[in-house]
Design an enzyme around this catalytic site. Structure first.
Site, PDB file in Angstrom:
ATOM      1  N   LYS A 149      15.019   3.824 -10.687  1.00 28.00           N
ATOM      2  CA  LYS A 149      13.919   3.943  -9.723  1.00 28.00           C
ATOM      3  C   LYS A 149      13.977   2.780  -8.727  1.00 28.00           C
ATOM      4  CE  LYS A 149       8.937   4.474  -9.097  1.00 28.00           C
ATOM      5  NZ  LYS A 149       7.582   4.538  -9.658  1.00 28.00           N
ATOM      6  N   ASP A 185       0.877  -1.170   0.000  1.00 30.38           N
ATOM      7  CA  ASP A 185       0.000   0.000   0.000  1.00 30.38           C
ATOM      8  C   ASP A 185       0.907   1.209   0.000  1.00 30.38           C
ATOM      9  OD1 ASP A 185      -2.908   0.656  -0.047  1.00 30.38           O
ATOM     10  OD2 ASP A 185      -2.243   2.021   1.513  1.00 30.38           O
ATOM     11  N   SER A 186       0.636   2.107  -0.916  1.00 27.35           N
ATOM     12  CA  SER A 186       1.556   3.221  -1.086  1.00 27.35           C
ATOM     13  C   SER A 186       0.801   4.469  -1.474  1.00 27.35           C
ATOM     14  CB  SER A 186       2.615   2.863  -2.130  1.00 27.35           C
ATOM     15  OG  SER A 186       2.026   2.308  -3.269  1.00 27.35           O
TER      16      SER A 186
HETATM   17  P1  IMP Z   1      -2.781   1.819  -3.619  1.00 26.99           P
HETATM   18  O1  IMP Z   1      -2.951   0.844  -4.751  1.00 26.99           O
HETATM   19  O2  IMP Z   1      -4.009   2.080  -2.843  1.00 26.99           O
HETATM   20  O3  IMP Z   1      -1.603   1.457  -2.755  1.00 26.99           O
HETATM   21  O4  IMP Z   1      -2.459   3.213  -4.309  1.00 26.99           O
HETATM   22  C1  IMP Z   1      -1.192   3.628  -4.622  1.00 26.99           C
HETATM   23  C2  IMP Z   1      -1.292   4.952  -5.369  1.00 26.99           C
HETATM   24  O5  IMP Z   1      -0.251   5.804  -4.895  1.00 26.99           O
HETATM   25  C3  IMP Z   1      -1.036   4.765  -6.854  1.00 26.99           C
HETATM   26  O6  IMP Z   1      -2.236   4.568  -7.561  1.00 26.99           O
HETATM   27  C4  IMP Z   1      -0.370   6.081  -7.217  1.00 26.99           C
HETATM   28  O7  IMP Z   1      -1.335   7.083  -7.400  1.00 26.99           O
HETATM   29  C5  IMP Z   1       0.433   6.418  -5.962  1.00 26.99           C
HETATM   30  N1  IMP Z   1       1.788   5.833  -6.017  1.00 26.99           N
HETATM   31  C6  IMP Z   1       2.300   4.864  -5.209  1.00 26.99           C
HETATM   32  N2  IMP Z   1       3.548   4.563  -5.572  1.00 26.99           N
HETATM   33  C7  IMP Z   1       3.827   5.327  -6.636  1.00 26.99           C
HETATM   34  C8  IMP Z   1       4.977   5.436  -7.478  1.00 26.99           C
HETATM   35  O8  IMP Z   1       5.995   4.727  -7.352  1.00 26.99           O
HETATM   36  N3  IMP Z   1       4.873   6.328  -8.476  1.00 26.99           N
HETATM   37  C9  IMP Z   1       3.779   7.108  -8.671  1.00 26.99           C
HETATM   38  N4  IMP Z   1       2.687   7.030  -7.940  1.00 26.99           N
HETATM   39  C10 IMP Z   1       2.703   6.143  -6.919  1.00 26.99           C
END
Ligand code: IMP
Length: 197
Positions: free
Chosen positions: A175, A70-71
């Protein structure tokens, strides 16, 4: 050992697969994408809670070990937003998310546009038991126009002073040496190697 990747985000998937392929001593690990039915609601208020929700959902669907990422991006001038809401921050394409963020920051001076990508990776057992959870943080700055074609999400506006480039302008290899995801993955890989090799 089979490990299910609890994600439907193709950008993340590409990065994690490349990270795994390039990690020494992990050739015995077989990474598989979560099945089509995988679509848990991310109801948590933190990256850690959402990563656990996703990892458990993937383990329960497959009866296999599962890994979730989760990011998101936390912008200092916006009090850490969009944070856990990064993927739902705007309607439509990822490009719209970049446009919205640039617009919200339009009156903020360049040096105050600091931000950080956060990533929590969570590993659970086939029974859904939490095995480990690690974090990576990557700091940068949000610029006022999009640059570069690589990466995904907010990469075209996430600027690295160290490279004088956005993340969308650097290579995936670069990256994957530096990113929030790479930092978290490194610790997951060490855990996997020390417990399961
Ligand atoms: P998740 O799938 O709910 O964890 O959402 C992560 C969201 O954070 C992604 O859809 C992107 O909008 C943003 N995100 C996370 N990591 C990155 C990255 O490495 N590059 C660009 N956006 C990121």
């Amino acid at each position: 050992m089979k490990l299910i990747l609890a994600t439907q985000n193709l950008g993340k998937l590409r990065e994690i697969k490349t990270l795994a392929e390039q990690t020494n001593h992990l050739h015995w690990l077989d990474l598989e994408l979560a099945p089509k039915e995988f679509n848990p609601e991310e109801t948590g208020s933190t990256f850690a809670k959402n990563a656990l929700i996703k990892a458990k959902a993937a383990a329960s669907l497959t009866d296999q070990y599962a890994l979730a990422d989760d990011s998101g991006i936390c912008v200092d001038a916006l009090g850490g937003k969009p944070g856990v809401y990064s993927s739902r921050y705007s309607e439509g394409s990822e490009r719209n998310g970049c446009l919205k963020l640039m617009n919200e920051l339009k009156n903020i001076m360049p040096e105050k546009r600091t931000a950080a990508y956060h990533c929590i990776m969570t590993l659970v057992s086939p029974a859904g038991e939490l095995l480990c959870q690690f974090e990576g943080i990557w700091r940068g700055r949000i610029i006022d126009h999009m640059r570069g074609k690589g990466g995904f999400g907010y990469d075209p506006i996430f600027f690295l002073d160290s490279h004088n480039q956005t993340v969308a302008e650097i290579s995936l290899t670069e990256k994957n040496k530096l990113s929030h995801r790479a930092q978290a993955w490194q610790k997951i890989a060490e855990y996997l190697i020390s417990h399961y090799r």
